[in-house]
Design an enzyme around this catalytic site. Sequence first.
Site, PDB file in Angstrom:
ATOM      1  N   ASP A 503     -24.590  33.784 141.908  1.00 23.30           N
ATOM      2  CA  ASP A 503     -24.210  32.418 141.563  1.00 23.30           C
ATOM      3  C   ASP A 503     -22.701  32.350 141.373  1.00 23.30           C
ATOM      4  O   ASP A 503     -22.022  33.378 141.300  1.00 23.30           O
ATOM      5  CB  ASP A 503     -24.885  31.995 140.247  1.00 23.30           C
ATOM      6  CG  ASP A 503     -26.375  31.766 140.433  1.00 23.30           C
ATOM      7  OD1 ASP A 503     -26.768  31.404 141.543  1.00 23.30           O
ATOM      8  OD2 ASP A 503     -27.133  31.967 139.468  1.00 23.30           O
ATOM      9  N   ASP A 810     -29.909  31.938 136.921  1.00 23.96           N
ATOM     10  CA  ASP A 810     -29.956  31.536 135.516  1.00 23.96           C
ATOM     11  C   ASP A 810     -30.901  30.369 135.256  1.00 23.96           C
ATOM     12  O   ASP A 810     -31.278  30.129 134.119  1.00 23.96           O
ATOM     13  CB  ASP A 810     -28.558  31.172 135.004  1.00 23.96           C
ATOM     14  CG  ASP A 810     -27.880  30.121 135.864  1.00 23.96           C
ATOM     15  OD1 ASP A 810     -28.565  29.531 136.723  1.00 23.96           O
ATOM     16  OD2 ASP A 810     -26.677  29.886 135.675  1.00 23.96           O
TER      17      ASP A 810
END
Length: 1088
Positions: A503, A810
Amino acid sequence: MSIVDVFMNTIVILAFPSHKEKGPNNTFCLTGFLSKSTMSTQNLKYDGGSFLIDITSTVNYTINIAKKRWRFAYTAIYSRRVMLALAREVISKRNTNTHPYSKLFQTQSSNCSGTLDIIEPLIPQHGTNHYSLVRDVGKARLASMVKDKNLLAFTEFGGVEGVAYILGTIPAKGITGSHDDIAKRIEVFGSNTYQRPPPKVFLSFVVEALNDTTILILLVCAALSLGFGIKEHGPGEGWYEGGSIFLAVFLVVVVTALSNFRQEKQFDKLSKISNNIKVEVVRNERPQQISIFDVLVGDVASLKIGDQIPADGLFISGHSLLVDESSMTGESDHVEIEPSKSPFLLSGAKVVDGYAQMLVTSVGSNTAWGEMMSSITRDTKERTPLQARLDKLTSSIGKVGLTVAFLVLIVLLTRYFTGNTPEVEGNTKFQGSKSDVNDIFNAVVRIVAAAVTIVVVAIPEGLPLAVTLTLAYSMKRMMADQAMVRKLSACETMGSATVICTDKTGTLTLNQMRVTKFWLGVQNVMENFSNAMAPKVLELFHEGVGLNTTGSIYKPSPTSEPEISGSPTEKAILLWAVSDLRMDMDELKRTYEVLHVETFNSEKKRSGVAIRKKTNNTVHVHWKGAAEIILAMCSNYIDNNGIEKSLDEERSKFENIIQGMAASSLRCIAFAYVQISEDIDYNDKEKSHQILIKAGLTLLGIVGLKDPCRPDVKRAVETCKLAGVTIKMITGDNIFTAQAIATECGILDIDGHVNAGEVVEGMEFRNYSEEERMEKVEKIRVMARSSPLDKHLMVQCLKKKGHVVAVTGDGTNDAPALKEADIGLSMGIQGTEVAKESSDIVILDDNFSTVATVLRWGRCVYNNIQKFIQFQLTVNVAALVINFIAAVSSGNVPLTTVQLLWVNLIMDTLGALALATERPTKELMEKKPVGRTEPLITSIMWRNLLAQALYQIAVLLVLQFNGKSIFNVTEKVKDTLIFNTFVLCQVFNEFNSRSMEKLNVFQGLHRNPLFIGIVGITLVLQVVMVELLRKFADTERLTWEQWGICVGIAAVSWPIAWITKLVPVTDKPFFSHVKWVKLLVFKIKHYL
């Protein structure tokens, strides 16, 4: 009955006690009064006072004439509280036909000897100091109501307001959270922990270690050897051989059990850390983060997407709440939470969508999750892929050892029964019928014991131990390096990773966002934001920012700094609105009513809210989200003067503004609104969704949020690239923002040059055909505007191409990709509980450099295990060949049972410990990653192993057959020289095993004091074995000269290793050459 009637009845009771109702024994019955005067009122709302209804316990208040004054005062106080509570309900005009607590006021007619379930407040409320305990049956009713999802009981309690009233909670303020408040709640309801099943004791690990076929065979041989030894040599010396086998078994079992026991303790420790989730609760009006273990009954907890529900409770308020209860019920369908039809929230469930506040009603073992977890024990017998491969290797070596042992057994038995075994040290020669049965039996047992010992030495029992030690050590060190391992297999698999999909936000960047640019229409506002726009525009911004958010603002006092909670993006925007736009969140909530909410998620990349102004019933719909997505929904924009203008001619300007901000590494968030006049029933779900209009909006403005890159991320990316690992950035951000950040981090070339196919958007990748995806997936380095589905799709494609894929995530929607990847890496700070549970390793500091550290440790684990395999197999090969050749040629085995067991113990336990604790080196990150199909024993290992084994075999066989004449010593001294030289060779080879390719094996030795200590202990124990335990070890004392000879012979292994490492080898597996030879022979036979 009106409130006046209630008041008059109260006056009658207090003023004219003679008119009171009487029960048995002249007792005054308060129940009669209340049952007549209060049953008709309903919906008694809790007002923060001290009046509280007990749900189960019955309290008979009897008045004795002798203490009339005190009891009149007591009755007056409670009657007043009842009256005031009822009066508030009348004033609030929320009466219905039945009282919410009518089922709680239980009257029992027995000459008016009724009972009233009224108790004092459970917890000291805001401004009071009264307590009253709820009995266990009360807790059980509350707990069963939620667990059984009993709507009838929920209605009887008066809904969530009634339960909050009972628990002494003000929903808007929470509990007081004082020390006494917390202590009393824990005393009454318990803490949010459950009784875990007792951990396995050390003895159970000992029993598991004993449950091994080889160990059992050894124990049988030890018993036989001990019995016949004592019979033959007496108790004084006869126990040596059998006792040594018992001792060896004891040490192996204890070390194995101790290692497994420590690993179990470490897993329990990590489990506690992993389960220590942070929960946001409201106490004394202030939102605060607390441990899940500190959640109390009565707490008001905030829930958002990805959260785990911390305890059983009831829905207070919120929007679009969907929960996944599959962990509890096994049902995969998501449950929609509604205030009246389905308000029950079960502990352990996960929030899939929406946000809410809940009232905690049960904690710990009183919850469904607590009951279930109290009966579950964790399976600690997880076998990693490498352990499974080692099991096969051990089995194969064991079969070879068994074959050699069987051949030795046949040879020795044949030599003995043919009379070719010389009479040495009391071993009588076989003389047919003249031989004593006991002598024959002793000789056979001795031969069998020697053969079994060869099997034990052949089986590298140290391999599983080495893996366990290496994994346990690396897990501990990785924890110190901010990486918590949830699955053992991840330690070793990470060393083989070829691709890392990461990410952007919080991983490559600091996740410390702040608003740095603001565009109002086509004007870039640099300062004095609130003064730069018309009051109408400012009001719209207040609406769009303050009410379309999952964050919150708390100000302890008017002069104090605001405390803002929420995601980093929400916090940055709220801080900007409060500080620069002078937004007052409390005033907004008083002025507007929220009608409907569509929450933000990573797929839609936007959130919407419908609000109504209470003063004029004006309804606005506000949208906030990714700038280009919101812009596409707009047809007009508003300038700083509050004038709406068409976007038709200006749309390209706004697109350029967004691209320019994105190219500066800014995250672009746009705000838009529309006013609607339709009269929609907001309680009708189908119609309420229509209120959030998604087209024809008016653009309010665009903000740019700066999230700086982490200072060490560029170096970490370069390290991974040097290690042959490809980094791919997958983000939901704008393609220009993603490209700018990727360049800044070093994922893309620093000169900004981007080749075709390196940067794509998620939709483009998604729309490729299967063949196109497989062709282009390896070229992609940045994927922007991606959804979790795109990330999952990329992982699948990379795995099909043969890559070992690590993925960071996440969000809740990242769970499929985390599970699909070979190694799932979740974020410990911003990661949701769903993501953490789907991952193998939790990155505690959300830092990409920690991902590189995990990669380094993964390679270290694999490398350390390979080192030990090379070291262990050298011992096995040398011992097997020496004993086999000596037994076949002369009938004597130079290494006795005790000595072989000693070598096995020293090399297995101490050697494994020494090599398992080697720290990662820079050289590990300069090699290519190990692929899926790479053999465990490489050609380099075979080269090193065979060179050392052949040297040891050659030297020891020379000593076996010519040692007596060369050194002019006795047979026993010669055998001692062989034993001592063999052990010292392993000690020197331990240094060689520190590096399989590096010539300087002493580099970094000073940084591993444990290795030096273990080598020192090994040498001391060897001196004790040779010089002091002569009878036990069947050795003779050696002179200083003889010790020097042994050390000199063993030291030659260093230059041999140095020369060997200069010999080049191919990358092909060693046994591939054997297969090639077999294939060649087969072809020759075929042509012949």
